[in-house]
Design a protein around this motif. Structure first.
Motif, mmCIF file in Angstrom:
data_model
loop_
_atom_site.group_PDB
_atom_site.id
_atom_site.type_symbol
_atom_site.label_atom_id
_atom_site.label_comp_id
_atom_site.label_asym_id
_atom_site.label_seq_id
_atom_site.Cartn_x
_atom_site.Cartn_y
_atom_site.Cartn_z
ATOM 1 N N VAL A 1 -13.912 2.508 -4.914
ATOM 2 C CA VAL A 1 -15.108 2.591 -4.095
ATOM 3 C C VAL A 1 -15.268 1.262 -3.346
ATOM 4 C CG1 VAL A 1 -17.629 2.828 -4.044
ATOM 5 C CG2 VAL A 1 -16.265 4.249 -5.601
ATOM 6 N N ALA A 2 -15.248 1.348 -2.022
ATOM 7 C CA ALA A 2 -15.497 0.173 -1.175
ATOM 8 C C ALA A 2 -16.989 0.053 -0.951
ATOM 9 C CB ALA A 2 -14.764 0.318 0.161
ATOM 10 N N TRP A 3 -17.518 -1.168 -1.056
ATOM 11 C CA TRP A 3 -18.944 -1.401 -0.899
ATOM 12 C C TRP A 3 -19.227 -2.114 0.413
ATOM 13 C CZ3 TRP A 3 -22.882 0.676 -3.432
ATOM 14 C CH2 TRP A 3 -22.583 1.366 -4.596
ATOM 15 N N TYR A 4 -20.272 -1.654 1.074
ATOM 16 C CA TYR A 4 -20.704 -2.174 2.363
ATOM 17 C C TYR A 4 -22.178 -2.524 2.279
ATOM 18 C CZ TYR A 4 -16.341 -0.500 4.294
ATOM 19 O OH TYR A 4 -15.003 -0.321 4.559
ATOM 20 N N GLU A 5 -22.598 -3.510 3.080
ATOM 21 C CA GLU A 5 -24.009 -3.874 3.132
ATOM 22 C C GLU A 5 -24.423 -4.131 4.571
ATOM 23 O OE1 GLU A 5 -24.707 -7.523 0.993
ATOM 24 O OE2 GLU A 5 -23.722 -8.724 2.523
ATOM 25 N N ARG A 6 -25.712 -3.998 4.798
ATOM 26 C CA ARG A 6 -26.272 -4.361 6.105
ATOM 27 C C ARG A 6 -27.682 -4.878 5.900
ATOM 28 N NH1 ARG A 6 -29.128 0.136 9.899
ATOM 29 N NH2 ARG A 6 -29.896 -1.758 10.775
ATOM 30 N N PRO A 7 -28.114 -5.837 6.721
ATOM 31 C CA PRO A 7 -29.493 -6.308 6.632
ATOM 32 C C PRO A 7 -30.445 -5.261 7.182
ATOM 33 C CG PRO A 7 -28.295 -7.489 8.364
ATOM 34 C CD PRO A 7 -27.323 -6.567 7.710
ATOM 35 N N LEU A 8 -31.662 -5.254 6.651
ATOM 36 C CA LEU A 8 -32.702 -4.352 7.163
ATOM 37 C C LEU A 8 -33.842 -5.169 7.734
ATOM 38 C CD1 LEU A 8 -32.779 -1.681 4.329
ATOM 39 C CD2 LEU A 8 -31.843 -1.433 6.619
#
Length: 172
Positions: free
Chosen positions: A165-172
């Motif tokens: 599982v590759a994990w990604y993030e983004r600011p909100l």
């Protein structure tokens, strides 16, 4: 089957959507490694999940429907990232599109609506785990500003094999 030209509307999910949403999710349970659930759900078993996504607050459920028939074409959610209090400004997001509605921009419409709905909430980051390989989901998330942060190797076992599982993030 919806035509390519069907106009699509996105709205908050409602209790009346439960059966169709369960059917879409169960397709992914039965046929793919996209979810690590391994046993299909009844709508009644899925009801607590639906009720945990109200029309306001940080945990949302957005549903895409065909404008003419109101057939559900997919959904996107924001859910708690983890249960401990310090994680309260983080959410995990996901999109599921009905198998016959893929490659029509439904995921883009759903994420657009979801992130617009979350804009006023006290949230700092969104995270997405993408079972590998899944190029379409990776492209969708990168289009919305998610950046790769790492991979959990062989973290899930389904269909007799291990999946990353590759994990990604983004600011909100």
């Amino acid at each position: 089957m919806p035509s390519e030209r069907t106009e699509v509307q996105v709205r908050p999910g409602a209790e009346g959507d439960l059966e169709a949403l369960t059917e879409i999710y169960n397709h992914y349970v039965r046929e793919t490694s996209i979810t690590f659930d391994t046993v299909v759900f009844t709508p009644e078993e899925r009801r607590p999940w639906l009720l945990s996504h109200p029309e306001d607050g940080p945990y949302r459920l957005m549903v895409a429907t065909a404008a003419d028939s109101q057939e559900i074409l997919g959904y996107a959610t924001s859910s708690p990232y983890r249960v401990k209090p310090a994680y309260s400004t983080s959410v995990e997001t996901t999109v599921y599109v009905a198998p016959e509605a893929g490659r029509r921009g439904i995921g883009t419409l759903l994420y657009t609506a979801l992130f617009e709905a979350l804009a006023g909430e006290d949230l700092h980051r969104a995270y997405a785990g993408i079972a590998q390989p899944n190029e379409a989901s990776t492209r969708l998330h990168e289009r919305f500003g998610f950046r790769y942060v790492g991979t959990y190797r062989e973290v899930g076992r389904k269909f007799g094999r291990y999946w990353d599982v590759a994990w990604y993030e983004r600011p909100l």
